[in-house]
Design an enzyme around this catalytic site. Structure first.
Site, PDB file in Angstrom:
ATOM      1  N   HIS A   7      -3.008   5.438   4.923  1.00  0.00           N
ATOM      2  CA  HIS A   7      -2.120   6.332   4.180  1.00  0.00           C
ATOM      3  C   HIS A   7      -2.901   6.793   2.952  1.00  0.00           C
ATOM      4  O   HIS A   7      -3.705   6.021   2.416  1.00  0.00           O
ATOM      5  CB  HIS A   7      -0.877   5.610   3.653  1.00  0.00           C
ATOM      6  CG  HIS A   7      -0.015   4.965   4.684  1.00  0.00           C
ATOM      7  ND1 HIS A   7      -0.238   3.706   5.170  1.00  0.00           N
ATOM      8  CD2 HIS A   7       1.108   5.409   5.312  1.00  0.00           C
ATOM      9  CE1 HIS A   7       0.705   3.389   6.048  1.00  0.00           C
ATOM     10  NE2 HIS A   7       1.529   4.411   6.163  1.00  0.00           N
ATOM     11  N   ASP A  46      -2.961   4.246   0.297  1.00  0.00           N
ATOM     12  CA  ASP A  46      -3.713   2.993   0.508  1.00  0.00           C
ATOM     13  C   ASP A  46      -5.117   3.138  -0.041  1.00  0.00           C
ATOM     14  O   ASP A  46      -5.652   2.215  -0.653  1.00  0.00           O
ATOM     15  CB  ASP A  46      -3.900   2.656   1.996  1.00  0.00           C
ATOM     16  CG  ASP A  46      -2.628   2.610   2.788  1.00  0.00           C
ATOM     17  OD1 ASP A  46      -1.587   2.245   2.216  1.00  0.00           O
ATOM     18  OD2 ASP A  46      -2.677   2.941   3.996  1.00  0.00           O
ATOM     19  N   HIS A  79       8.271  -1.472  16.918  1.00  0.00           N
ATOM     20  CA  HIS A  79       9.270  -0.405  16.801  1.00  0.00           C
ATOM     21  C   HIS A  79      10.019  -0.250  18.125  1.00  0.00           C
ATOM     22  O   HIS A  79      11.222   0.009  18.136  1.00  0.00           O
ATOM     23  CB  HIS A  79       8.616   0.923  16.435  1.00  0.00           C
ATOM     24  CG  HIS A  79       7.922   0.910  15.108  1.00  0.00           C
ATOM     25  ND1 HIS A  79       7.308   2.009  14.580  1.00  0.00           N
ATOM     26  CD2 HIS A  79       7.758  -0.083  14.203  1.00  0.00           C
ATOM     27  CE1 HIS A  79       6.794   1.703  13.395  1.00  0.00           C
ATOM     28  NE2 HIS A  79       7.047   0.430  13.163  1.00  0.00           N
TER      29      HIS A  79
HETATM   30  C1  XLS Z   1       5.874   1.185   9.569  1.00  0.00           C
HETATM   31  C2  XLS Z   1       4.927   2.026  10.276  1.00  0.00           C
HETATM   32  C3  XLS Z   1       3.792   2.569   9.444  1.00  0.00           C
HETATM   33  C4  XLS Z   1       3.120   3.692  10.150  1.00  0.00           C
HETATM   34  C5  XLS Z   1       2.286   4.558   9.278  1.00  0.00           C
HETATM   35  O1  XLS Z   1       6.707   0.494  10.159  1.00  0.00           O
HETATM   36  O2  XLS Z   1       4.446   1.329  11.374  1.00  0.00           O
HETATM   37  O3  XLS Z   1       2.915   1.550   9.118  1.00  0.00           O
HETATM   38  O4  XLS Z   1       2.330   3.232  11.200  1.00  0.00           O
HETATM   39  O5  XLS Z   1       3.013   5.131   8.257  1.00  0.00           O
HETATM   40 NI    NI Z   2       2.856   1.877  12.593  1.00  0.00          NI
HETATM   41 NI    NI Z   3       5.783  -0.610  11.831  1.00  0.00          NI
END
Ligand code: XLS
Ligand code: NI
Ligand code: NI
Length: 438
Positions: free
Chosen positions: A102, A105, A272
């Site tokens: 990001h 980061d 996710h």
């Molecule tokens: C958060 C996400 C994030 C994305 C990038 O749950 O996984 O890390 O991969 O913004």
């Molecule tokens: Ni991610």
């Molecule tokens: Ni994630």
């Protein structure tokens, strides 16, 4: 890279399954050929800058526990460069060919937008140098549109147009930097693109605004000549209660509805998928069926905890299922396996980050080899093919070719007596898969 950050850790080598060295690969042998490609080419492992290098390990009940000798926590450019140096040493020692970040980061968020963008440019120059020295590539970049308090109610779905504009400016800059670093992709993860309650939310407007935002990104991509792949990363909730990009099917529907499908692929993250009550292989298959399987955020959740624990993947049964989908889809083009995973709060020593990546890489190497054998042997695929054989001839073929009508099917059905479909043989197939898990 002047200073060495991990002097006690040697470059991690393949030593085979019998080695006693815990800092060696037992299965990931980068140059070993599996099918038509080497393991390195198949797996395209990537370091997630945010988890491996930044961030504390605080939880709601306590502060950070980690030792991060390369990060003094300041917002200086020198500190950001040190973090980058440590990161590239880590990637080199682990043999990771890619990384993802990001904007916030790699460089600090400062008081105003211009200052933050200038800082990002300064660190990007350094990253460019490190990429050149090491051959490590940027798998994808992204903008952090969820940490700053201004994004509390969303970025591209904020009810406030000024917040929307700042988010656009931030993405514009992050895309420029990703382009400058020859990034192979750019990811949109909408952690706060969603809502907590419909009582205060105009969902139709928010989703339309998100579509406008992504169209602007597509236009700008063309304008600057960035050829990288755009990804959307689905997640159903956390931090938002309801996230619009909730799973692969929802993302594909959104992209189709707003004429964006040709410009995006999906970046599927295991944890996710499970939060969306899907197995990760389901999400990979849904994406692949739409020609939209782009990249993978490799991690895993905990069966007993209902949130995104971002653990390192070690379950070979799971990596096998993932590799089956990936191989069937023809493998990665621009994407890779990005370890969007963090060591546990209890694993606070630097060496733990190495153990974590080694375990994840070995788990995927095994999954790859096993999945390849399953496909080569062909018993599983033959079973599935036979299961649908009635659609390859006779009345079924008229369905497959789109020639059937309700009338023609009724005519056929009236001639039939009782029909009993063949067994699905789930248990037999699970046993078959277990035979490969040696
Ligand atoms: C958060 C996400 C994030 C994305 C990038 O749950 O996984 O890390 O991969 O913004
Ligand atoms: Ni991610
Ligand atoms: Ni994630």
């Amino acid at each position: 890279m002047s200073q060495e950050y991990f002097p006690k850790i040697k470059p991690v080598a393949y030593e085979g399954p019998k080695t006693k060295n815990r800092l060696a690969f037992r299965h990931y042998n980068p140059d070993e050929v599996v099918g038509k490609k080497t393991m390195r080419e198949h797996l395209r492992f990537s370091l997630a800058y945010w988890h491996a290098l930044k961030g504390g390990s605080s939880d709601p009940f306590g502060g950070p526990t980690r030792q991060r000798p390369w990060d003094d926590g300041s917002t200086s450019i020198d500190n950001a460069k040190r973090v980058a140096d440590a990161g590239f040493e880590m990637m080199q020692k682990l043999g990771l060919g890619f990384y993802c970040f990001h904007d916030r980061d790699v460089a600090p968020e400062l008081d105003d937008l211009q200052a933050s963008s200038d800082a990002l440019d300064a660190v990007a120059d350094h990253l460019k140098k490190l990429q050149k020295q090491t051959g490590i590539k940027l798998l994808w970049g992204t903008a952090c549109l969820f940490a700053h308090p201004r994004y509390v109610q969303g970025a591209a779905t904020s009810p406030n147009a000024d917040v929307y504009a700042i988010a656009a400016a931030q993405v514009k800059k992050a895309m420029e930097v990703t382009h400058r670093l020859n990034g192979l992709g750019y990811t949109f993860w909408g952690g706060r693109e969603g809502y907590a309650t419909l009582l205060n939310t105009d969902m139709k407007r928010e989703v339309a605004n998100l579509a406008h935002f992504l169209h602007m990104a597509v236009d700008y991509k063309k304008k600057i000549g960035f050829k990288g792949q755009f990804y959307i990363e689905p997640k159903p909730r956390e931090p938002s209660t309801h996230q619009y990009d909730s799973d692969a099917a929802a993302c594909l529907n959104f992209l189709r509805e707003f004429g964006l499908l040709e410009h995006f692929k999906l970046n599927i993250e295991t944890n996710h998928a499970t939060l969306a009550l899907h197995r990760v292989e389901h999400e990979l298959a849904v994406s692949a069926n739409a020609g939209a399987l782009g990249s993978i955020d490799a991690n895993t959740g905990d069966e007993l905890i209902g949130w995104d624990t971002d653990q390192f993947p070690t379950n070979v049964y799971m990596t096998t299922q993932m590799m089956l989908q990936l191989l069937r889809a023809g493998g990665f083009k621009t994407g890779g396996l990005n370890f969007d995973a963090k060591v546990r709060r209890e694993s606070h020593e630097v060496v733990d980050i190495f153990h974590a990546h080694i375990g994840g890489m070995d788990a995927f190497a095994r999954g790859l080899k096993i999945a390849h054998r399953i496909i080569e042997d062909g018993d599983l695929d033959r079973f599935v093919k036979a299961r649908y054989a009635t659609f390859e001839s006779g009345i079924g073929k008229t369905v497959t070719t789109g020639k059937a009508t309700f009338e023609s099917l009724e005519k056929h059905a009236l001639k039939l007596g009782s029909v009993i479909p063949a067994s699905g043989r789930q248990e037999m197939l699970e046993n078959l898969i277990n035979d490969y898990m040696d």
